[in-house]
Design an enzyme around this catalytic site. Structure first.
Site, mmCIF file in Angstrom:
data_model
loop_
_atom_site.group_PDB
_atom_site.id
_atom_site.type_symbol
_atom_site.label_atom_id
_atom_site.label_comp_id
_atom_site.label_asym_id
_atom_site.label_seq_id
_atom_site.Cartn_x
_atom_site.Cartn_y
_atom_site.Cartn_z
ATOM 1 N N TYR A 80 0.734 -1.088 0.302
ATOM 2 C CA TYR A 80 -0.171 -0.225 -0.041
ATOM 3 C C TYR A 80 0.973 1.216 -0.079
ATOM 4 O O TYR A 80 0.198 2.263 -0.096
ATOM 5 C CB TYR A 80 -0.750 0.083 1.070
ATOM 6 C CG TYR A 80 -1.932 -0.839 1.213
ATOM 7 C CD1 TYR A 80 -2.769 -1.643 0.239
ATOM 8 C CD2 TYR A 80 -2.678 -1.538 2.769
ATOM 9 C CE1 TYR A 80 -3.102 -2.473 0.531
ATOM 10 C CE2 TYR A 80 -3.368 -2.293 2.711
ATOM 11 C CZ TYR A 80 -3.886 -2.877 1.477
ATOM 12 O OH TYR A 80 -5.123 -3.989 1.475
HETATM 13 N N1 LIG Z 1 -7.085 -8.328 -0.578
HETATM 14 C C1 LIG Z 1 -6.641 -7.774 1.196
HETATM 15 O O1 LIG Z 1 -5.949 -8.043 1.661
HETATM 16 C C2 LIG Z 1 -7.388 -6.338 0.590
HETATM 17 C C3 LIG Z 1 -7.861 -5.594 -0.497
HETATM 18 C C4 LIG Z 1 -8.673 -4.310 0.079
HETATM 19 C C5 LIG Z 1 -8.279 -4.233 0.984
HETATM 20 N N2 LIG Z 1 -8.033 -4.438 2.351
HETATM 21 C C6 LIG Z 1 -8.487 -3.444 3.246
HETATM 22 O O2 LIG Z 1 -9.453 -3.428 4.007
HETATM 23 C C7 LIG Z 1 -9.629 -2.067 4.269
HETATM 24 C C8 LIG Z 1 -10.555 -1.768 4.100
HETATM 25 O O3 LIG Z 1 -11.418 -1.600 2.199
HETATM 26 P P1 LIG Z 1 -11.825 -0.213 1.886
HETATM 27 O O4 LIG Z 1 -10.071 0.680 1.647
HETATM 28 O O5 LIG Z 1 -12.381 -0.699 0.299
HETATM 29 O O6 LIG Z 1 -12.841 -0.748 2.468
HETATM 30 P P2 LIG Z 1 -14.389 0.039 2.975
HETATM 31 O O7 LIG Z 1 -13.707 1.378 4.056
HETATM 32 O O8 LIG Z 1 -15.045 -0.400 2.380
HETATM 33 O O9 LIG Z 1 -14.335 1.420 1.281
HETATM 34 C C9 LIG Z 1 -13.469 2.621 1.049
HETATM 35 C C10 LIG Z 1 -14.242 3.808 0.294
HETATM 36 O O10 LIG Z 1 -15.135 4.346 0.502
HETATM 37 C C11 LIG Z 1 -15.101 5.342 1.030
HETATM 38 N N3 LIG Z 1 -15.449 5.591 2.119
HETATM 39 C C12 LIG Z 1 -15.282 5.785 3.079
HETATM 40 N N4 LIG Z 1 -15.921 6.404 4.026
HETATM 41 C C13 LIG Z 1 -17.590 6.886 3.675
HETATM 42 C C14 LIG Z 1 -17.898 7.736 3.694
HETATM 43 N N5 LIG Z 1 -18.740 7.845 5.007
HETATM 44 N N6 LIG Z 1 -19.379 7.930 2.479
HETATM 45 C C15 LIG Z 1 -18.458 8.382 1.492
HETATM 46 N N7 LIG Z 1 -17.526 7.675 1.115
HETATM 47 C C16 LIG Z 1 -17.396 7.075 1.552
HETATM 48 C C17 LIG Z 1 -13.172 5.927 0.561
HETATM 49 O O11 LIG Z 1 -12.925 7.294 -0.229
HETATM 50 P P3 LIG Z 1 -12.609 8.454 0.811
HETATM 51 O O12 LIG Z 1 -11.034 8.247 1.628
HETATM 52 O O13 LIG Z 1 -12.890 9.553 0.763
HETATM 53 O O14 LIG Z 1 -13.310 8.113 2.473
HETATM 54 C C18 LIG Z 1 -13.179 4.285 -0.258
HETATM 55 O O15 LIG Z 1 -12.958 4.895 -1.707
HETATM 56 C C19 LIG Z 1 -8.808 -1.196 3.331
HETATM 57 O O16 LIG Z 1 -8.426 -0.117 3.437
HETATM 58 C C20 LIG Z 1 -7.179 -2.870 3.493
HETATM 59 O O17 LIG Z 1 -6.291 -2.295 4.653
HETATM 60 C C21 LIG Z 1 -7.743 -5.539 1.588
#
Ligand SMILES: NC(=O)c1ccc[n+]([C@@H]2O[C@H](COP(=O)([O-])OP(=O)(O)OC[C@H]3O[C@@H](n4cnc5c(N)ncnc54)[C@H](OP(=O)(O)O)[C@@H]3O)[C@@H](O)[C@H]2O)c1
Length: 311
Positions: free
Chosen positions: A58
């Site tokens: 990341y």
């Molecule tokens: N294979 C793997 O191991 C893998 C793959 C994917 C993810 N992960 C881990 O899982 C974590 C969570 O996944 P994710 O980051 O996709 O999480 P998520 O929380 O499902 O989605 C994040 C997205 O939603 C937006 N967002 C968050 N809060 C919001 C709100 N209240 N209103 C509108 N938009 C919002 C964020 O943009 P903003 O920045 O604008 O808030 C970002 O674009 C990752 O950060 C990572 O640590 C692991």
């Protein structure tokens, strides 16, 4: 912030985890300065978050390390990962990758060390070659628990994790689960609950549930393929029924709460680089479950979906 026990690890963690990857990478993906991203980590701590997830892939391990500097090491749980998509890695790569992560994080151990994005086709190699090395590193005190994460976008039906949960080596798994694709309930959580494996949720909001246009597109695709009832999901407000007095305050609020109260789930990761989103997501994960009728309707609406991630 509420806390829970991360399955059989016995470790106490906040129910919200700060995800330092995903589309935002603490805002690094859209121009936040490193200082802004460090502030997001500090803000998460101020909201009571104690679980932090990053990865060598990341580019946020150093930022996370800076954000956590000055905290008592035992007061936070750090999870990071070794990438698995560049071919079958030799065992020696595990030690080198972990040492690099420790240096970037500025710590001498991580709480959870995962194999990141493991494909089903590489699963046997990982167990035979990489896990024994991870166990050695655990015995040396460089990591506490071992985990594995799936590539939800290309494995939305959990082929890899269905194998992993049959083995006893994984203390923790990271799984894609959200309103649109609830297939982990039967395929993964049924076994993790039995074995008390720690479960971290990713993709609660991701792209489809953060933006009405993306959601419309995702629902139109599911409807065209008859995976959801067209009548129930057409038009702009297909999930508006969730938002009402005593219900969710927004689509994202519904998305995080839906995941938090799924039986078997321990930590819901929220990935953001926006301080207001962070504050609102921490509030969402502190609210009670959605109304039972609303959750039941979501279960029914998306019961047949197992091939989208919401990305
Ligand atoms: N294979 C793997 O191991 C893998 C793959 C994917 C993810 N992960 C881990 O899982 C974590 C969570 O996944 P994710 O980051 O996709 O999480 P998520 O929380 O499902 O989605 C994040 C997205 O939603 C937006 N967002 C968050 N809060 C919001 C709100 N209240 N209103 C509108 N938009 C919002 C964020 O943009 P903003 O920045 O604008 O808030 C970002 O674009 C990752 O950060 C990572 O640590 C692991």
């Amino acid at each position: 912030m509420d806390h829970t026990t991360l399955g059989r690890t016995g470790v106490r963690v906040s129910v919200m985890g700060l995800g330092c990857g995903g589309p935002s990478r603490l805002g690094q993906s859209y121009g936040n300065s490193e200082t802004d991203s460090v502030e997001i980590v500090r803000a998460a701590l101020a909201h009571g978050v104690t679980f932090f997830d990053t990865s060598e892939a990341y580019g946020t391990e150093e930022i996370l390390g800076r954000g956590l500097r000055g905290e008592r090491r035992e007061s936070v749980v750090i999870s990071t990962k070794m990438s698995s998509w560049n071919g079958d890695a030799p065992a020696s790569r595990v030690r080198a990758a972990l040492e690099d992560s420790l240096r970037r994080l500025g710590t001498d151990y991580v709480d959870v060390y995962h194999i990141h994005g493991l494909a089903s086709s590489r699963y046997a190699h990982a167990v035979a070659e990489l896990v024994p090395e991870m166990l050695k590193l655990r015995d040396e005190g460089k990591l506490r628990f071992i985990g594995v994460t799936e590539t939800f976008s290309s494995d939305p039906g959990h082929e890899m994790l269905q194998q992993a949960v049959q083995d006893d080596c994984w203390d923790i798994i990271m799984v894609g689960f959200n309103i649109l694709n609830q297939s982990a309930r039967e395929r993964v959580f049924a076994t993790t609950r039995e074995k008390d494996i720690g479960v971290l949720i990713m993709f609660a909001v991701r792209r489809a549930l953060r933006d009405p246009a993306n959601l419309r597109e995702a629902l139109a695709d599911l409807s065209e393929r008859r995976l959801v009832e067209p009548d129930a999901t057409s038009g702009d407000g297909a999930l508006d029924f969730l938002i009402h007095d005593g219900g969710a305050t927004s689509l994202q609020d519904a998305a995080y709460r839906f995941c938090r109260y799924e039986p078997g789930v321990h930590v819901v990761l929220s990935g953001t680089g926006d301080a207001l989103h962070l504050e609102s997501n921490a509030a969402s994960l502190g609210r009670p479950p959605l109304r039972e009728e609303d959750t039941a309707r979501l279960r029914e609406m998306f019961a047949r979906v197992d091939d989208v991630s919401g990305n």
